[in-house]
Write an enzyme that holds these catalytic residues in place. Structure first.
Site, PDB file in Angstrom:
ATOM      1  N   GLU A  90       0.826  -1.202   0.000  1.00 30.22           N
ATOM      2  CA  GLU A  90       0.000   0.000   0.000  1.00 30.22           C
ATOM      3  C   GLU A  90       0.867   1.262   0.000  1.00 30.22           C
ATOM      4  OE1 GLU A  90      -3.603   0.175   0.740  1.00 30.22           O
ATOM      5  OE2 GLU A  90      -3.374   2.316   0.426  1.00 30.22           O
ATOM      6  N   SER A 136      -7.015   2.826  -3.676  1.00 34.18           N
ATOM      7  CA  SER A 136      -5.763   3.307  -3.086  1.00 34.18           C
ATOM      8  C   SER A 136      -4.816   3.789  -4.166  1.00 34.18           C
ATOM      9  CB  SER A 136      -5.039   2.180  -2.353  1.00 34.18           C
ATOM     10  OG  SER A 136      -5.806   1.713  -1.317  1.00 34.18           O
ATOM     11  N   ASP A 164       1.265   4.039  -3.116  1.00 31.49           N
ATOM     12  CA  ASP A 164       0.841   5.420  -2.943  1.00 31.49           C
ATOM     13  C   ASP A 164       1.968   6.392  -3.230  1.00 31.49           C
ATOM     14  OD1 ASP A 164      -1.229   3.869  -1.909  1.00 31.49           O
ATOM     15  OD2 ASP A 164      -1.839   5.468  -0.573  1.00 31.49           O
TER      16      ASP A 164
END
Ligand SMILES: *[C@@H]1O[C@H](CO)[C@@H](O)[C@H](O)[C@H]1NC(C)=O
Ligand SMILES: *[C@@H]1O[C@H](CO)[C@@H](O)[C@H](O)[C@H]1NC(C)=O
Ligand SMILES: *[C@@H]1O[C@H](CO)[C@@H](O)[C@H](O)[C@H]1NC(C)=O
Length: 554
Positions: A260, A464, A264
Protein backbone atom coordinates in the site's frame (compact mmCIF):
# COMPACT_ATOMS: atom_id res chain seq x y z
CA UNK A 1 -6.97 -2.26 -0.42
CA UNK A 2 -8.55 0.25 1.90
CA UNK A 3 -7.18 -0.20 5.36
CA UNK A 4 -9.59 -1.07 8.10
CA UNK A 5 -9.59 0.57 11.39
CA UNK A 6 -10.40 -1.47 14.43
CA UNK A 7 -10.97 0.67 17.38
CA UNK A 8 -13.06 1.23 20.38
CA UNK A 9 -14.56 4.66 20.59
CA UNK A 10 -15.95 6.24 23.61
CA UNK A 11 -18.71 8.63 22.85
CA UNK A 12 -19.34 10.78 25.78
CA UNK A 13 -22.94 11.71 25.25
CA UNK A 14 -25.06 13.54 27.78
CA UNK A 15 -27.01 10.43 28.65
CA UNK A 16 -24.34 7.86 29.13
CA UNK A 17 -21.27 6.78 27.36
CA UNK A 18 -21.60 4.16 24.68
CA UNK A 19 -18.48 2.18 24.03
CA UNK A 20 -17.91 -0.78 21.83
CA UNK A 21 -16.17 -2.44 19.01
CA UNK A 22 -19.03 -2.21 16.65
CA UNK A 23 -21.92 0.17 16.82
CA UNK A 24 -24.26 -1.67 14.54
CA UNK A 25 -26.82 -2.39 17.20
CA UNK A 26 -26.52 -1.63 20.88
CA UNK A 27 -26.55 -5.27 21.85
CA UNK A 28 -23.59 -5.88 19.58
CA UNK A 29 -21.59 -2.93 20.63
CA UNK A 30 -18.93 -4.77 22.61
CA UNK A 31 -18.50 -7.54 20.13
CA UNK A 32 -14.89 -8.38 19.35
CA UNK A 33 -14.28 -8.21 15.60
CA UNK A 34 -13.43 -11.40 13.76
CA UNK A 35 -9.79 -12.33 14.08
CA UNK A 36 -9.26 -10.54 17.39
CA UNK A 37 -9.00 -12.20 20.79
CA UNK A 38 -9.38 -10.57 24.15
CA UNK A 39 -6.43 -11.34 26.44
CA UNK A 40 -5.33 -10.18 29.87
CA UNK A 41 -6.60 -7.14 31.70
CA UNK A 42 -4.00 -4.41 32.07
CA UNK A 43 -2.45 -3.84 35.43
CA UNK A 44 -3.21 -0.53 37.09
CA UNK A 45 0.28 0.90 36.72
CA UNK A 46 0.57 0.50 32.95
CA UNK A 47 0.38 3.74 31.05
CA UNK A 48 -2.39 4.83 28.66
CA UNK A 49 -2.90 7.94 26.61
CA UNK A 50 -6.40 9.33 26.44
CA UNK A 51 -7.31 11.78 23.69
CA UNK A 52 -10.19 14.13 24.40
CA UNK A 53 -11.93 16.07 21.68
CA UNK A 54 -13.08 19.24 23.41
CA UNK A 55 -16.24 21.06 22.41
CA UNK A 56 -15.40 23.76 19.85
CA UNK A 57 -16.93 27.19 19.45
CA UNK A 58 -18.41 28.75 16.31
CA UNK A 59 -18.83 25.52 14.35
CA UNK A 60 -21.75 27.08 12.44
CA UNK A 61 -19.63 30.10 11.52
CA UNK A 62 -16.86 27.79 10.39
CA UNK A 63 -19.29 25.90 8.16
CA UNK A 64 -20.45 29.13 6.54
CA UNK A 65 -16.89 30.34 6.11
CA UNK A 66 -15.84 27.13 4.36
CA UNK A 67 -18.82 27.53 2.05
CA UNK A 68 -17.67 31.02 1.05
CA UNK A 69 -13.94 30.41 0.66
CA UNK A 70 -14.56 27.30 -1.48
CA UNK A 71 -17.21 28.80 -3.76
CA UNK A 72 -15.66 30.25 -6.94
CA UNK A 73 -18.63 32.64 -7.22
CA UNK A 74 -18.05 34.14 -3.82
CA UNK A 75 -15.94 37.29 -3.43
CA UNK A 76 -14.22 35.47 -0.57
CA UNK A 77 -13.13 32.51 -2.73
CA UNK A 78 -9.60 31.51 -1.73
CA UNK A 79 -9.48 33.80 1.32
CA UNK A 80 -8.18 31.11 3.62
CA UNK A 81 -7.35 31.35 7.28
CA UNK A 82 -4.03 30.87 8.95
CA UNK A 83 -3.90 28.35 11.74
CA UNK A 84 -3.90 31.26 14.23
CA UNK A 85 -7.06 32.77 12.82
CA UNK A 86 -8.68 29.37 12.69
CA UNK A 87 -7.76 28.86 16.32
CA UNK A 88 -9.32 32.16 17.28
CA UNK A 89 -12.54 30.96 15.66
CA UNK A 90 -12.92 27.42 17.02
CA UNK A 91 -10.99 27.38 20.29
CA UNK A 92 -13.07 25.93 23.15
CA UNK A 93 -14.58 28.33 25.66
CA UNK A 94 -12.75 29.15 28.86
CA UNK A 95 -15.52 27.35 30.70
CA UNK A 96 -14.82 24.14 28.76
CA UNK A 97 -11.06 24.39 29.23
CA UNK A 98 -11.41 25.13 32.93
CA UNK A 99 -13.91 22.34 33.57
CA UNK A 100 -11.82 19.69 31.82
CA UNK A 101 -8.53 20.83 33.35
CA UNK A 102 -10.04 20.91 36.83
CA UNK A 103 -11.45 17.43 36.38
CA UNK A 104 -8.13 16.05 35.20
CA UNK A 105 -6.22 17.90 37.92
CA UNK A 106 -8.50 16.51 40.59
CA UNK A 107 -7.46 13.03 39.46
CA UNK A 108 -3.77 13.91 39.44
CA UNK A 109 -3.43 13.97 35.64
CA UNK A 110 -0.64 16.43 34.84
CA UNK A 111 0.93 15.23 31.62
CA UNK A 112 -1.29 16.64 28.89
CA UNK A 113 -0.48 17.95 25.42
CA UNK A 114 -2.73 20.39 23.66
CA UNK A 115 -2.84 21.48 20.04
CA UNK A 116 -2.69 24.99 18.60
CA UNK A 117 -6.43 25.12 18.02
CA UNK A 118 -6.96 24.17 21.65
CA UNK A 119 -9.67 21.64 20.85
CA UNK A 120 -7.82 18.38 21.53
CA UNK A 121 -6.11 17.24 24.68
CA UNK A 122 -3.91 14.17 24.94
CA UNK A 123 -3.08 12.99 28.42
CA UNK A 124 -0.92 10.21 29.71
CA UNK A 125 -1.89 8.45 32.92
CA UNK A 126 -1.83 5.08 34.63
CA UNK A 127 -4.58 2.63 33.77
CA UNK A 128 -5.87 2.88 37.33
CA UNK A 129 -6.50 6.62 36.87
CA UNK A 130 -8.10 6.15 33.46
CA UNK A 131 -10.50 3.62 34.94
CA UNK A 132 -11.50 6.10 37.62
CA UNK A 133 -11.91 8.95 35.11
CA UNK A 134 -14.15 6.80 32.94
CA UNK A 135 -16.28 4.82 35.37
CA UNK A 136 -17.07 1.39 34.03
CA UNK A 137 -13.95 1.02 31.87
CA UNK A 138 -11.89 -2.16 32.18
CA UNK A 139 -8.84 -2.19 29.93
CA UNK A 140 -7.86 -5.38 28.21
CA UNK A 141 -5.34 -6.23 25.57
CA UNK A 142 -6.65 -7.68 22.28
CA UNK A 143 -4.48 -9.51 19.82
CA UNK A 144 -4.74 -10.44 16.17
CA UNK A 145 -1.62 -12.08 14.79
CA UNK A 146 1.23 -9.66 15.44
CA UNK A 147 -1.07 -6.76 16.17
CA UNK A 148 -2.15 -5.87 19.61
CA UNK A 149 -4.36 -3.07 20.87
CA UNK A 150 -5.80 -2.03 24.20
CA UNK A 151 -9.49 -1.39 24.61
CA UNK A 152 -12.05 -1.38 27.32
CA UNK A 153 -14.07 -4.56 27.41
CA UNK A 154 -16.95 -2.75 29.01
CA UNK A 155 -18.84 0.47 28.49
CA UNK A 156 -17.78 3.54 30.29
CA UNK A 157 -19.31 6.82 31.19
CA UNK A 158 -18.76 10.41 32.18
CA UNK A 159 -20.81 12.75 34.31
CA UNK A 160 -23.26 14.91 32.36
CA UNK A 161 -21.52 18.16 33.45
CA UNK A 162 -18.37 16.95 31.78
CA UNK A 163 -20.00 15.40 28.77
CA UNK A 164 -21.20 18.85 27.77
CA UNK A 165 -17.62 19.86 27.09
CA UNK A 166 -16.27 16.82 25.31
CA UNK A 167 -17.23 15.46 21.89
CA UNK A 168 -15.53 12.15 22.33
CA UNK A 169 -12.62 10.58 24.07
CA UNK A 170 -10.39 7.94 22.66
CA UNK A 171 -7.90 5.66 24.22
CA UNK A 172 -4.32 5.27 23.30
CA UNK A 173 -1.87 3.05 24.93
CA UNK A 174 1.84 2.64 24.89
CA UNK A 175 3.08 5.82 26.47
CA UNK A 176 5.13 6.40 23.32
CA UNK A 177 3.73 9.01 21.05
CA UNK A 178 5.28 9.62 17.67
CA UNK A 179 7.43 12.72 17.69
CA UNK A 180 6.52 14.70 14.63
CA UNK A 181 9.55 16.36 13.14
CA UNK A 182 9.39 20.07 12.84
CA UNK A 183 8.52 21.13 9.32
CA UNK A 184 11.84 21.65 7.61
CA UNK A 185 11.31 22.36 4.01
CA UNK A 186 9.09 25.36 3.78
CA UNK A 187 10.93 28.51 2.97
CA UNK A 188 7.88 30.59 3.65
CA UNK A 189 7.22 29.26 7.07
CA UNK A 190 6.06 32.43 8.79
CA UNK A 191 3.36 34.20 6.89
CA UNK A 192 3.12 31.23 4.58
CA UNK A 193 -0.47 32.13 4.06
CA UNK A 194 -1.02 34.34 6.95
CA UNK A 195 -4.26 36.25 6.56
CA UNK A 196 -6.50 37.90 9.04
CA UNK A 197 -10.15 37.09 9.07
CA UNK A 198 -11.73 39.09 6.33
CA UNK A 199 -8.56 40.42 4.72
CA UNK A 200 -6.57 39.09 1.83
CA UNK A 201 -2.92 39.32 0.94
CA UNK A 202 -2.38 37.29 -2.18
CA UNK A 203 1.36 37.76 -2.46
CA UNK A 204 1.99 36.07 0.79
CA UNK A 205 1.41 32.78 -0.96
CA UNK A 206 5.09 32.37 -1.75
CA UNK A 207 4.41 31.98 -5.45
CA UNK A 208 7.80 30.49 -6.14
CA UNK A 209 7.24 27.75 -3.67
CA UNK A 210 5.85 24.50 -4.97
CA UNK A 211 2.81 23.16 -3.26
CA UNK A 212 3.38 20.00 -1.38
CA UNK A 213 1.43 16.89 -1.77
CA UNK A 214 1.42 14.14 0.66
CA UNK A 215 0.40 10.67 1.31
CA UNK A 216 -0.36 9.14 4.62
CA UNK A 217 0.33 5.70 5.76
CA UNK A 218 -1.40 4.08 8.63
CA UNK A 219 -1.10 0.73 10.26
CA UNK A 220 2.62 0.31 10.16
CA UNK A 221 3.11 0.48 6.44
CA UNK A 222 6.48 1.74 5.35
CA UNK A 223 7.68 2.97 2.02
CA UNK A 224 11.22 2.52 0.86
CA UNK A 225 13.25 5.32 -0.64
CA UNK A 226 15.23 2.71 -2.60
CA UNK A 227 12.06 1.28 -4.11
CA UNK A 228 10.90 4.75 -5.06
CA UNK A 229 14.17 5.46 -6.87
CA UNK A 230 14.05 2.07 -8.60
CA UNK A 231 10.47 2.74 -9.65
CA UNK A 232 11.38 6.13 -11.14
CA UNK A 233 14.35 4.62 -12.97
CA UNK A 234 12.22 1.89 -14.39
CA UNK A 235 9.06 3.84 -15.19
CA UNK A 236 10.02 7.50 -14.87
CA UNK A 237 10.95 7.81 -18.52
CA UNK A 238 11.76 11.26 -19.80
CA UNK A 239 9.47 13.41 -17.68
CA UNK A 240 10.94 15.55 -14.92
CA UNK A 241 10.19 13.98 -11.59
CA UNK A 242 11.60 13.69 -8.12
CA UNK A 243 12.89 10.41 -6.83
CA UNK A 244 12.93 11.31 -3.16
CA UNK A 245 10.36 12.14 -0.56
CA UNK A 246 11.27 15.53 0.88
CA UNK A 247 10.00 15.15 4.36
CA UNK A 248 8.76 12.35 6.55
CA UNK A 249 6.56 13.37 9.45
CA UNK A 250 6.68 10.72 12.10
CA UNK A 251 9.16 7.90 12.11
CA UNK A 252 9.60 5.32 9.43
CA UNK A 253 10.13 1.93 10.96
CA UNK A 254 12.62 -0.52 9.64
CA UNK A 255 11.33 -3.68 8.03
CA UNK A 256 9.92 -4.53 4.69
CA UNK A 257 8.08 -2.02 2.62
CA UNK A 258 4.31 -2.36 2.46
CA UNK A 259 2.49 -2.71 -0.84
CA UNK A 260 0.00 0.00 0.00
CA UNK A 261 2.72 2.45 1.01
CA UNK A 262 4.85 1.75 -2.06
CA UNK A 263 1.90 2.11 -4.40
CA UNK A 264 0.84 5.42 -2.94
CA UNK A 265 4.23 7.06 -2.84
CA UNK A 266 5.25 5.85 -6.30
CA UNK A 267 2.10 7.11 -7.99
CA UNK A 268 1.58 10.37 -6.16
CA UNK A 269 5.15 11.25 -7.08
CA UNK A 270 4.92 10.24 -10.70
CA UNK A 271 1.61 12.01 -11.29
CA UNK A 272 2.56 15.02 -9.21
CA UNK A 273 5.74 15.15 -11.23
CA UNK A 274 8.40 17.39 -9.77
CA UNK A 275 6.24 18.34 -6.79
CA UNK A 276 7.74 18.15 -3.34
CA UNK A 277 6.15 15.33 -1.38
CA UNK A 278 5.83 14.64 2.30
CA UNK A 279 4.89 11.38 3.87
CA UNK A 280 3.09 11.21 7.17
CA UNK A 281 3.72 7.94 8.84
CA UNK A 282 2.83 6.52 12.22
CA UNK A 283 4.77 3.40 12.97
CA UNK A 284 6.69 2.51 16.05
CA UNK A 285 3.75 2.78 18.36
CA UNK A 286 3.15 -0.47 19.99
CA UNK A 287 -0.52 -1.11 20.20
CA UNK A 288 -1.11 2.09 18.32
CA UNK A 289 -4.75 2.86 18.39
CA UNK A 290 -5.76 5.36 15.89
CA UNK A 291 -3.14 6.84 13.62
CA UNK A 292 -5.92 8.53 11.73
CA UNK A 293 -6.84 10.61 14.73
CA UNK A 294 -3.17 11.26 15.39
CA UNK A 295 -2.97 12.80 11.92
CA UNK A 296 -6.02 14.95 12.66
CA UNK A 297 -4.24 16.26 15.75
CA UNK A 298 -1.13 17.04 13.72
CA UNK A 299 -3.23 19.07 11.27
CA UNK A 300 -4.40 21.20 14.18
CA UNK A 301 -0.88 21.61 15.48
CA UNK A 302 1.17 22.47 12.37
CA UNK A 303 0.99 25.85 10.74
CA UNK A 304 2.74 24.85 7.50
CA UNK A 305 1.35 21.85 5.71
CA UNK A 306 1.12 20.40 2.22
CA UNK A 307 -1.84 21.75 0.28
CA UNK A 308 -3.07 18.39 -0.98
CA UNK A 309 -3.53 15.34 1.23
CA UNK A 310 -4.45 11.95 -0.10
CA UNK A 311 -5.56 9.18 2.18
CA UNK A 312 -6.29 5.60 1.25
CA UNK A 313 -8.14 4.63 4.33
CA UNK A 314 -11.71 4.13 5.42
CA UNK A 315 -14.14 2.48 7.73
CA UNK A 316 -17.76 1.37 7.70
CA UNK A 317 -20.04 4.22 8.72
CA UNK A 318 -22.10 1.87 10.84
CA UNK A 319 -19.08 0.83 12.91
CA UNK A 320 -18.43 4.39 14.05
CA UNK A 321 -20.32 6.62 16.41
CA UNK A 322 -22.17 9.62 15.04
CA UNK A 323 -20.40 11.92 17.53
CA UNK A 324 -17.04 10.75 16.24
CA UNK A 325 -17.94 11.21 12.57
CA UNK A 326 -19.49 14.63 13.19
CA UNK A 327 -16.36 15.76 14.94
CA UNK A 328 -14.02 14.43 12.26
CA UNK A 329 -16.21 16.20 9.73
CA UNK A 330 -15.60 19.47 11.58
CA UNK A 331 -11.89 18.71 11.41
CA UNK A 332 -12.24 18.51 7.61
CA UNK A 333 -14.03 21.87 7.64
CA UNK A 334 -11.08 23.27 9.57
CA UNK A 335 -8.78 21.96 6.84
CA UNK A 336 -11.00 23.50 4.15
CA UNK A 337 -10.94 26.86 5.93
CA UNK A 338 -7.14 26.77 5.66
CA UNK A 339 -7.14 25.96 1.93
CA UNK A 340 -6.16 22.33 2.22
CA UNK A 341 -7.55 19.79 -0.24
CA UNK A 342 -8.33 16.43 1.34
CA UNK A 343 -8.85 13.37 -0.86
CA UNK A 344 -10.11 10.00 0.33
CA UNK A 345 -10.33 6.70 -1.50
CA UNK A 346 -13.96 5.65 -1.98
CA UNK A 347 -13.19 2.06 -0.93
CA UNK A 348 -12.90 -1.25 -2.77
CA UNK A 349 -16.18 -2.93 -1.93
CA UNK A 350 -18.54 -1.31 -4.41
CA UNK A 351 -21.77 -0.33 -2.68
CA UNK A 352 -20.76 -2.49 0.29
CA UNK A 353 -22.85 -4.96 2.18
CA UNK A 354 -24.27 -4.90 5.67
CA UNK A 355 -26.58 -7.39 7.26
CA UNK A 356 -29.32 -5.38 8.95
CA UNK A 357 -31.03 -8.43 10.39
CA UNK A 358 -30.86 -12.03 9.28
CA UNK A 359 -32.05 -12.25 5.68
CA UNK A 360 -32.14 -8.47 5.25
CA UNK A 361 -29.15 -6.62 3.78
CA UNK A 362 -28.35 -3.02 2.95
CA UNK A 363 -25.50 -1.20 1.22
CA UNK A 364 -22.72 -0.07 3.49
CA UNK A 365 -21.34 3.46 3.16
CA UNK A 366 -17.76 4.15 4.15
CA UNK A 367 -16.39 7.03 6.21
CA UNK A 368 -14.53 9.43 5.69
CA UNK A 369 -15.47 8.83 2.02
CA UNK A 370 -19.01 9.90 2.96
CA UNK A 371 -17.97 13.18 4.55
CA UNK A 372 -19.36 16.18 2.63
CA UNK A 373 -16.09 18.08 3.27
CA UNK A 374 -13.67 15.79 1.45
CA UNK A 375 -13.25 14.90 -2.21
CA UNK A 376 -13.78 11.19 -2.68
CA UNK A 377 -12.09 9.27 -5.47
CA UNK A 378 -13.52 6.15 -7.10
CA UNK A 379 -11.92 3.79 -9.60
CA UNK A 380 -11.96 2.82 -13.27
CA UNK A 381 -10.23 0.23 -15.41
CA UNK A 382 -9.38 0.15 -19.08
CA UNK A 383 -12.00 -1.50 -21.24
CA UNK A 384 -9.30 -3.86 -22.45
CA UNK A 385 -7.03 -4.47 -19.47
CA UNK A 386 -4.06 -5.23 -21.72
CA UNK A 387 -4.18 -1.95 -23.62
CA UNK A 388 -4.67 1.74 -23.02
CA UNK A 389 -8.28 1.85 -24.15
CA UNK A 390 -11.19 3.91 -22.84
CA UNK A 391 -12.12 3.71 -19.18
CA UNK A 392 -15.04 1.82 -17.68
CA UNK A 393 -16.19 1.38 -14.09
CA UNK A 394 -13.92 -0.70 -11.93
CA UNK A 395 -16.45 -3.05 -10.34
CA UNK A 396 -14.81 -2.59 -6.93
CA UNK A 397 -15.19 1.21 -6.97
CA UNK A 398 -16.76 2.28 -3.68
CA UNK A 399 -19.82 4.50 -3.95
CA UNK A 400 -23.22 5.23 -2.51
CA UNK A 401 -25.09 7.43 -0.09
CA UNK A 402 -24.30 8.34 3.51
CA UNK A 403 -26.71 7.42 6.28
CA UNK A 404 -25.23 10.09 8.50
CA UNK A 405 -24.51 13.21 6.45
CA UNK A 406 -27.31 14.86 4.49
CA UNK A 407 -26.71 15.74 0.86
CA UNK A 408 -24.70 18.98 0.60
CA UNK A 409 -26.06 21.78 -1.60
CA UNK A 410 -23.19 21.61 -4.09
CA UNK A 411 -24.30 18.18 -5.33
CA UNK A 412 -28.10 18.34 -5.10
CA UNK A 413 -28.63 19.11 -8.75
CA UNK A 414 -26.12 16.51 -10.02
CA UNK A 415 -27.44 13.73 -7.82
CA UNK A 416 -31.10 14.40 -8.45
CA UNK A 417 -30.39 14.37 -12.14
CA UNK A 418 -28.85 10.94 -11.71
CA UNK A 419 -31.77 9.65 -9.65
CA UNK A 420 -34.22 10.91 -12.29
CA UNK A 421 -32.18 9.72 -15.25
CA UNK A 422 -34.31 6.64 -15.84
CA UNK A 423 -31.36 4.37 -15.26
CA UNK A 424 -32.34 1.15 -13.51
CA UNK A 425 -31.54 1.70 -9.84
CA UNK A 426 -31.26 -0.79 -6.99
CA UNK A 427 -34.38 -0.91 -4.76
CA UNK A 428 -34.55 2.14 -2.49
CA UNK A 429 -34.56 0.08 0.68
CA UNK A 430 -30.84 -0.59 0.22
CA UNK A 431 -29.62 3.01 0.38
CA UNK A 432 -30.51 6.46 1.59
CA UNK A 433 -31.36 8.86 -1.23
CA UNK A 434 -31.14 11.90 1.02
CA UNK A 435 -27.55 11.29 2.08
CA UNK A 436 -24.24 12.72 0.89
CA UNK A 437 -23.52 10.81 -2.32
CA UNK A 438 -20.02 9.78 -3.35
CA UNK A 439 -17.52 9.45 -5.04
CA UNK A 440 -16.94 12.90 -6.52
CA UNK A 441 -14.44 11.84 -9.17
CA UNK A 442 -12.57 8.73 -10.29
CA UNK A 443 -9.27 7.72 -11.81
CA UNK A 444 -7.72 4.50 -13.00
CA UNK A 445 -7.59 1.96 -10.17
CA UNK A 446 -6.69 -1.21 -12.00
CA UNK A 447 -3.48 -3.01 -12.94
CA UNK A 448 -0.68 -0.84 -11.65
CA UNK A 449 2.98 -1.77 -11.52
CA UNK A 450 4.57 -1.19 -8.15
CA UNK A 451 8.20 -1.62 -7.14
CA UNK A 452 8.37 -3.24 -3.76
CA UNK A 453 11.46 -4.59 -2.02
CA UNK A 454 13.27 -3.86 -5.32
CA UNK A 455 10.97 -6.01 -7.45
CA UNK A 456 8.43 -4.70 -9.91
CA UNK A 457 5.06 -6.25 -9.12
CA UNK A 458 2.20 -6.11 -11.64
CA UNK A 459 -1.59 -6.15 -11.22
CA UNK A 460 -1.89 -3.94 -8.17
CA UNK A 461 -5.36 -2.47 -8.01
CA UNK A 462 -7.70 -0.48 -5.81
CA UNK A 463 -8.96 3.02 -5.12
CA UNK A 464 -5.76 3.31 -3.09
CA UNK A 465 -4.15 3.77 -6.49
CA UNK A 466 -6.62 6.19 -8.04
CA UNK A 467 -6.57 8.54 -5.05
CA UNK A 468 -2.87 9.48 -5.09
CA UNK A 469 -3.10 9.76 -8.88
CA UNK A 470 -5.85 12.34 -8.58
CA UNK A 471 -3.95 14.03 -5.74
CA UNK A 472 -0.86 14.33 -7.92
CA UNK A 473 -2.90 16.02 -10.64
CA UNK A 474 -4.43 18.51 -8.21
CA UNK A 475 -0.94 19.34 -6.93
CA UNK A 476 0.12 20.21 -10.46
CA UNK A 477 -2.87 22.52 -10.76
CA UNK A 478 -2.13 24.11 -7.39
CA UNK A 479 1.42 24.64 -8.58
CA UNK A 480 0.22 26.57 -11.64
CA UNK A 481 -2.22 28.57 -9.55
CA UNK A 482 0.41 29.54 -7.01
CA UNK A 483 2.83 30.56 -9.77
CA UNK A 484 0.18 32.97 -10.98
CA UNK A 485 -0.34 34.43 -7.52
CA UNK A 486 -3.64 32.66 -6.96
CA UNK A 487 -4.77 30.77 -3.92
CA UNK A 488 -4.55 27.00 -3.78
CA UNK A 489 -7.72 25.09 -4.63
CA UNK A 490 -8.76 24.31 -1.06
CA UNK A 491 -11.91 22.24 -0.61
CA UNK A 492 -12.56 21.29 -4.22
CA UNK A 493 -16.14 20.02 -4.41
CA UNK A 494 -18.11 23.25 -4.88
CA UNK A 495 -15.79 24.20 -7.76
CA UNK A 496 -15.81 20.67 -9.17
CA UNK A 497 -19.59 20.29 -9.29
CA UNK A 498 -20.00 23.76 -10.74
CA UNK A 499 -17.45 23.04 -13.41
CA UNK A 500 -19.44 20.11 -14.67
CA UNK A 501 -22.67 22.04 -14.31
CA UNK A 502 -21.19 24.39 -16.89
CA UNK A 503 -20.61 21.51 -19.25
CA UNK A 504 -16.84 21.80 -19.41
CA UNK A 505 -14.72 19.01 -20.79
CA UNK A 506 -12.40 18.85 -17.84
CA UNK A 507 -13.11 15.22 -17.19
CA UNK A 508 -13.58 12.13 -19.32
CA UNK A 509 -17.01 10.64 -18.97
CA UNK A 510 -17.25 7.05 -17.83
CA UNK A 511 -20.53 5.55 -18.95
CA UNK A 512 -20.00 1.81 -18.82
CA UNK A 513 -20.10 -0.72 -16.06
CA UNK A 514 -21.54 -1.22 -12.59
CA UNK A 515 -20.04 -1.82 -9.20
CA UNK A 516 -20.66 -4.62 -6.75
CA UNK A 517 -23.47 -4.74 -4.25
CA UNK A 518 -25.29 -7.34 -2.20
CA UNK A 519 -28.98 -7.98 -1.94
CA UNK A 520 -31.07 -10.05 0.47
CA UNK A 521 -30.83 -13.11 -1.73
CA UNK A 522 -27.69 -12.33 -3.71
CA UNK A 523 -24.28 -11.75 -2.22
CA UNK A 524 -22.58 -10.51 -5.37
CA UNK A 525 -25.02 -8.42 -7.32
CA UNK A 526 -24.88 -5.29 -9.41
CA UNK A 527 -25.20 -2.01 -7.50
CA UNK A 528 -25.13 1.39 -9.17
CA UNK A 529 -24.01 1.81 -12.75
CA UNK A 530 -22.10 4.56 -14.49
CA UNK A 531 -24.16 6.85 -16.68
CA UNK A 532 -23.68 9.88 -18.92
CA UNK A 533 -23.43 12.40 -16.07
CA UNK A 534 -22.52 12.24 -12.38
CA UNK A 535 -23.11 8.79 -10.85
CA UNK A 536 -22.35 7.13 -7.48
CA UNK A 537 -19.72 4.83 -9.02
CA UNK A 538 -17.29 7.11 -10.85
CA UNK A 539 -18.59 10.53 -9.73
CA UNK A 540 -17.76 13.22 -12.27
CA UNK A 541 -15.54 10.90 -14.25
CA UNK A 542 -11.79 10.84 -14.64
CA UNK A 543 -9.45 13.81 -15.11
CA UNK A 544 -8.52 15.30 -18.46
CA UNK A 545 -5.51 17.21 -17.18
CA UNK A 546 -5.07 19.95 -19.78
CA UNK A 547 -8.78 20.79 -19.70
CA UNK A 548 -9.04 20.50 -15.94
CA UNK A 549 -6.09 22.85 -15.60
CA UNK A 550 -7.73 25.37 -17.94
CA UNK A 551 -11.00 25.21 -16.04
CA UNK A 552 -9.48 25.54 -12.61
CA UNK A 553 -7.11 28.29 -13.68
CA UNK A 554 -9.46 30.93 -14.97
C1 LIG B 1 1.62 20.42 19.58
O1 LIG B 1 2.78 21.18 19.35
C2 LIG B 1 3.40 21.64 20.53
C3 LIG B 1 4.52 22.60 20.15
O2 LIG B 1 5.25 22.13 19.10
C4 LIG B 1 3.90 20.44 21.33
O3 LIG B 1 4.51 20.85 22.53
C5 LIG B 1 2.70 19.55 21.65
O4 LIG B 1 3.13 18.39 22.29
C6 LIG B 1 1.95 19.16 20.38
N1 LIG B 1 0.71 18.47 20.72
C7 LIG B 1 0.51 17.16 20.53
C8 LIG B 1 -0.82 16.62 20.90
O5 LIG B 1 1.35 16.42 20.05
C1 LIG C 1 11.35 20.99 -11.14
O1 LIG C 1 11.60 21.50 -9.85
C2 LIG C 1 12.82 22.19 -9.72
C3 LIG C 1 12.98 22.56 -8.25
O2 LIG C 1 11.82 23.11 -7.71
C4 LIG C 1 12.83 23.40 -10.66
O3 LIG C 1 14.06 24.07 -10.58
C5 LIG C 1 12.57 22.94 -12.09
O4 LIG C 1 12.45 24.05 -12.93
C6 LIG C 1 11.28 22.12 -12.13
N1 LIG C 1 11.09 21.59 -13.48
C7 LIG C 1 9.94 21.71 -14.15
C8 LIG C 1 9.90 21.08 -15.51
O5 LIG C 1 8.97 22.30 -13.70
C1 LIG D 1 -30.77 8.78 5.87
O1 LIG D 1 -29.88 9.89 5.88
C2 LIG D 1 -30.26 10.95 6.74
C3 LIG D 1 -29.20 12.02 6.60
O2 LIG D 1 -29.12 12.41 5.29
C4 LIG D 1 -30.37 10.47 8.16
O3 LIG D 1 -30.82 11.50 8.98
C5 LIG D 1 -31.30 9.27 8.24
O4 LIG D 1 -31.30 8.76 9.54
C6 LIG D 1 -30.84 8.20 7.27
N1 LIG D 1 -31.77 7.06 7.28
C7 LIG D 1 -31.38 5.83 7.59
C8 LIG D 1 -32.43 4.79 7.51
O5 LIG D 1 -30.25 5.56 7.93
Amino acid sequence: MTLRRIVLLVVLGVELAVGGWVYLEPEQSLRVPDGWTQTERLSGDESVILTFALKQQNVEKLRELVGRVSDPDSPEYGHFLSLEDLSALVRPSLDTLRTVRTWLGKHGVQQCDGVQTGDFLQCEMPVSTAEVLLPGAKFHRYVNGDSSVVRSATRYSLTPELAEHIDFGELWIGGLKPKPDQPLFLQCREGFYRMSLGSWYPNLFCPTHNPLSLHLQFLEQYFSQGDLSAFMKLFGGSFEHRSEVDHVVGEQGAGRAGLEASLDVEYIMSMGANISTWVFTNPGRHESQEPFLEWMLLLSNMSSLPWVHTISYGDDEDSLSIAYMQRINVEFMKAGARGLTILFASGDDGAGCRQVVKGKNAFRPSFPASSPYVTTVGGTSFKNPFQVTYEVTDYISGGGFSNVFPMPDYQVSAVSQFLKSGQKLPPESYYNRSGRAYPDVAALSDNYWVVINRFPVPWVSGTSASTPVFGGILSLINDQRLKRGRSPLGFLNPALYRLQGNGRLALFDVTEGCHLACFDDLVLGQGFCAGPSWDPVTGWWTPNYPELLKSLLP
